[in-house]
Write a protein that holds these residues in place. Structure first.
Motif, PDB file in Angstrom:
ATOM      1  N   LEU A  66       0.937  -1.007   0.125  1.00 38.29           N
ATOM      2  CA  LEU A  66       0.036  -0.088  -0.075  1.00 38.29           C
ATOM      3  C   LEU A  66       0.760   1.265  -0.038  1.00 38.29           C
ATOM      4  O   LEU A  66       0.666   2.205  -0.788  1.00 38.29           O
ATOM      5  CB  LEU A  66      -0.864   0.313   1.014  1.00 38.29           C
ATOM      6  CG  LEU A  66      -1.473   1.240   1.694  1.00 38.29           C
ATOM      7  CD1 LEU A  66      -2.685   1.602   0.294  1.00 38.29           C
ATOM      8  CD2 LEU A  66      -2.550   1.189   2.755  1.00 38.29           C
ATOM      9  N   LEU A  67       1.776   1.435   0.916  1.00 39.69           N
ATOM     10  CA  LEU A  67       2.695   2.414   0.992  1.00 39.69           C
ATOM     11  C   LEU A  67       3.594   2.714  -0.268  1.00 39.69           C
ATOM     12  O   LEU A  67       3.916   3.791  -0.572  1.00 39.69           O
ATOM     13  CB  LEU A  67       3.600   2.415   2.177  1.00 39.69           C
ATOM     14  CG  LEU A  67       4.284   3.774   2.811  1.00 39.69           C
ATOM     15  CD1 LEU A  67       2.997   4.691   3.190  1.00 39.69           C
ATOM     16  CD2 LEU A  67       5.137   3.378   3.974  1.00 39.69           C
ATOM     17  N   ALA A  68       3.819   1.646  -0.931  1.00 38.09           N
ATOM     18  CA  ALA A  68       4.788   1.603  -2.137  1.00 38.09           C
ATOM     19  C   ALA A  68       3.850   2.330  -3.429  1.00 38.09           C
ATOM     20  O   ALA A  68       4.659   2.641  -4.244  1.00 38.09           O
ATOM     21  CB  ALA A  68       5.210   0.350  -2.571  1.00 38.09           C
ATOM     22  N   VAL A  69       2.659   2.431  -3.173  1.00 38.92           N
ATOM     23  CA  VAL A  69       1.835   3.193  -4.297  1.00 38.92           C
ATOM     24  C   VAL A  69       2.486   4.571  -4.205  1.00 38.92           C
ATOM     25  O   VAL A  69       2.737   5.155  -5.521  1.00 38.92           O
ATOM     26  CB  VAL A  69       0.483   3.064  -3.769  1.00 38.92           C
ATOM     27  CG1 VAL A  69      -0.281   4.294  -4.785  1.00 38.92           C
ATOM     28  CG2 VAL A  69      -0.220   1.707  -4.107  1.00 38.92           C
ATOM     29  N   ILE A  70       3.005   5.233  -3.385  1.00 36.32           N
ATOM     30  CA  ILE A  70       3.422   6.650  -3.421  1.00 36.32           C
ATOM     31  C   ILE A  70       4.638   6.537  -4.162  1.00 36.32           C
ATOM     32  O   ILE A  70       5.001   7.500  -4.803  1.00 36.32           O
ATOM     33  CB  ILE A  70       3.942   6.931  -1.704  1.00 36.32           C
ATOM     34  CG1 ILE A  70       2.450   7.478  -1.080  1.00 36.32           C
ATOM     35  CG2 ILE A  70       4.621   8.377  -1.825  1.00 36.32           C
ATOM     36  CD1 ILE A  70       2.802   7.526   0.360  1.00 36.32           C
ATOM     37  N   ALA A  71       5.501   5.356  -3.971  1.00 35.82           N
ATOM     38  CA  ALA A  71       6.829   5.268  -4.741  1.00 35.82           C
ATOM     39  C   ALA A  71       6.430   5.341  -6.164  1.00 35.82           C
ATOM     40  O   ALA A  71       6.732   5.851  -7.277  1.00 35.82           O
ATOM     41  CB  ALA A  71       7.738   3.936  -4.463  1.00 35.82           C
ATOM     42  N   MET A  98      14.129   7.799  -9.249  1.00 36.66           N
ATOM     43  CA  MET A  98      13.401   8.355  -8.230  1.00 36.66           C
ATOM     44  C   MET A  98      12.534   7.508  -7.658  1.00 36.66           C
ATOM     45  O   MET A  98      12.389   7.463  -6.518  1.00 36.66           O
ATOM     46  CB  MET A  98      12.613   9.322  -9.156  1.00 36.66           C
ATOM     47  CG  MET A  98      13.401  10.393  -9.762  1.00 36.66           C
ATOM     48  SD  MET A  98      14.427  11.211  -8.388  1.00 36.66           S
ATOM     49  CE  MET A  98      13.412  12.076  -7.359  1.00 36.66           C
ATOM     50  N   TYR A  99      12.150   6.161  -8.465  1.00 41.28           N
ATOM     51  CA  TYR A  99      11.439   5.314  -7.521  1.00 41.28           C
ATOM     52  C   TYR A  99      12.098   4.303  -6.521  1.00 41.28           C
ATOM     53  O   TYR A  99      11.729   4.451  -5.479  1.00 41.28           O
ATOM     54  CB  TYR A  99      10.963   4.256  -8.781  1.00 41.28           C
ATOM     55  CG  TYR A  99      10.387   2.810  -7.958  1.00 41.28           C
ATOM     56  CD1 TYR A  99       9.207   3.060  -7.623  1.00 41.28           C
ATOM     57  CD2 TYR A  99      11.143   1.852  -7.745  1.00 41.28           C
ATOM     58  CE1 TYR A  99       8.495   1.711  -7.133  1.00 41.28           C
ATOM     59  CE2 TYR A  99      10.715   0.586  -7.424  1.00 41.28           C
ATOM     60  CZ  TYR A  99       9.521   0.605  -6.937  1.00 41.28           C
ATOM     61  OH  TYR A  99       8.852  -0.573  -6.370  1.00 41.28           O
ATOM     62  N   GLY A 100      13.379   4.206  -6.813  1.00 43.98           N
ATOM     63  CA  GLY A 100      14.222   3.712  -5.817  1.00 43.98           C
ATOM     64  C   GLY A 100      14.511   4.524  -4.533  1.00 43.98           C
ATOM     65  O   GLY A 100      14.539   3.906  -3.442  1.00 43.98           O
ATOM     66  N   VAL A 101      14.564   5.869  -4.818  1.00 46.86           N
ATOM     67  CA  VAL A 101      14.902   7.008  -3.748  1.00 46.86           C
ATOM     68  C   VAL A 101      13.656   7.113  -2.761  1.00 46.86           C
ATOM     69  O   VAL A 101      13.775   6.771  -1.561  1.00 46.86           O
ATOM     70  CB  VAL A 101      15.335   8.190  -4.288  1.00 46.86           C
ATOM     71  CG1 VAL A 101      15.315   9.335  -3.223  1.00 46.86           C
ATOM     72  CG2 VAL A 101      16.651   8.157  -5.158  1.00 46.86           C
ATOM     73  N   ALA A 102      12.325   6.967  -3.647  1.00 52.80           N
ATOM     74  CA  ALA A 102      11.409   7.153  -2.764  1.00 52.80           C
ATOM     75  C   ALA A 102      11.215   5.874  -1.901  1.00 52.80           C
ATOM     76  O   ALA A 102      10.633   5.824  -0.944  1.00 52.80           O
ATOM     77  CB  ALA A 102      10.107   7.036  -3.571  1.00 52.80           C
ATOM     78  N   LEU A 103      11.624   4.605  -2.364  1.00 57.67           N
ATOM     79  CA  LEU A 103      11.340   3.411  -1.939  1.00 57.67           C
ATOM     80  C   LEU A 103      12.092   3.194  -0.665  1.00 57.67           C
ATOM     81  O   LEU A 103      11.494   2.886   0.462  1.00 57.67           O
ATOM     82  CB  LEU A 103      11.371   2.283  -2.673  1.00 57.67           C
ATOM     83  CG  LEU A 103      10.800   0.570  -2.334  1.00 57.67           C
ATOM     84  CD1 LEU A 103       9.371   1.096  -2.569  1.00 57.67           C
ATOM     85  CD2 LEU A 103      11.384  -0.355  -3.220  1.00 57.67           C
ATOM     86  N   ALA A 104      13.248   3.946  -0.654  1.00 58.32           N
ATOM     87  CA  ALA A 104      14.206   3.655   0.345  1.00 58.32           C
ATOM     88  C   ALA A 104      13.738   4.642   1.622  1.00 58.32           C
ATOM     89  O   ALA A 104      13.935   4.497   2.690  1.00 58.32           O
ATOM     90  CB  ALA A 104      15.616   4.116  -0.009  1.00 58.32           C
ATOM     91  N   VAL A 105      13.288   5.997   1.060  1.00 53.05           N
ATOM     92  CA  VAL A 105      12.534   6.887   2.186  1.00 53.05           C
ATOM     93  C   VAL A 105      11.549   6.104   2.621  1.00 53.05           C
ATOM     94  O   VAL A 105      11.221   6.326   4.138  1.00 53.05           O
ATOM     95  CB  VAL A 105      12.179   8.091   1.502  1.00 53.05           C
ATOM     96  CG1 VAL A 105      11.609   8.918   2.620  1.00 53.05           C
ATOM     97  CG2 VAL A 105      13.459   8.765   1.158  1.00 53.05           C
TER      98      VAL A 105
END
Length: 263
Positions: A66-71, A98-105
């Motif tokens: 669910l949270l990964a939708v933001i990525a 950018m997806y990878g960066v968002a996922l890490a955050v």
């Protein structure tokens, strides 16, 4: 049991992708897009995780999905903006970084399921407003998806195998995050951009955003219901609810698009 689950891993998602593609060829891209909004990749992964790792593991994974939708939304915006300057390869590279960066955050955050759901819904409402203006170039007609279909099926099957076989080492939360890897977005948008132009690809990405309302509902209910219901009941309720939400969003979009424009 092991053999049946292995064949489920190997065949279920590619067959779902094949069915959506054939439906699109038979009834048009609108139907294919509507069907693609359902969790045809992440859903089977969560189902397999619940069968192999247990309901509690899958419930935690669903919260990560669910949270990964933001990525995914970060991926979408990065691709749209990068495509103003770069070709398909450059745009995809920027989007995946950018997806990878968002996922890490996101992986480093610890928030409960309801706050995750609220953040995802807010992000879904805001993201279309962040799209750049698209030049009024003519949109090339979509070409046959025959060339990208095998890649979609293969990439999805490999993702299912990787996440489910590595789940015990990855942990529940990371397994859930990786279940949302943008397989469909990467292959479908990449081929659409190459064959039908940037305007078509941007329109496709914008349209896919609205499908994530149903997807978010599915993940929320899976995460909550697996703690109280059997696996079959939880997935049945979640899929039914996602269908209802998708129909509601489709109806609201139709009303919004049909509204009179004041001049």
């Amino acid at each position: 049991m092991i053999d049946s689950i292995f064949f489920l891993k190997l065949l279920l998602v590619p067959l779902l992708i094949l069915s959506v593609t054939l439906a699109g060829r038979r009834w048009g891209p609108a139907v294919a897009g509507w069907l693609s909004a359902f969790p045809i990749v992440a859903g089977p992964i969560l189902l397999i995780l619940s069968l192999e790792q247990g309901a509690s593991f899958a419930a935690t994974a669903a919260q990560g999905t669910l949270l990964a939708v933001i990525a995914i939304l970060v991926f979408t915006l990065a691709y749209v903006w990068a495509s103003r300057r770069f070709n398909v390869f450059g745009s995809m590279l920027c989007a995946l970084v950018m997806y990878g960066v968002a996922l890490a955050v996101l992986q480093s955050t610890q928030i409960d399921i309801m706050l995750s759901f609220a953040l995802v819904i807010a992000s879904l409402l805001i993201t279309p407003l962040c799209f750049p203006a698209v030049a009024p170039d003519p949109i090339a007609p979509a070409k046959s998806s025959s060339s990208d279909l095998p890649w979609r099926m293969l990439a999805a099957a490999l993702l299912v195998l990787f996440v489910t076989f590595s789940a015990s080492r990855l942990g529940a939360r990371m397994s859930g995050f990786l279940a949302m890897f943008p397989i469909m977005s990467t292959v479908l948008v990449g081929f659409s951009h190459r064959h039908s132009g940037r305007t078509f690809a941007v329109a496709l990405l914008r349209g896919m955003i609205y499908g994530y309302f149903a997807f978010a509902t599915f993940c929320l209910l899976i995460s909550m219901l697996l703690k109280e219901q059997t696996i079959g009941v939880a997935f049945l309720i979640a899929l039914t609810s996602a269908l209802i939400v998708q129909l509601a969003v489709k109806a609201l979009l139709s009303i919004w698009q049909a509204r009179p424009v004041l001049r």
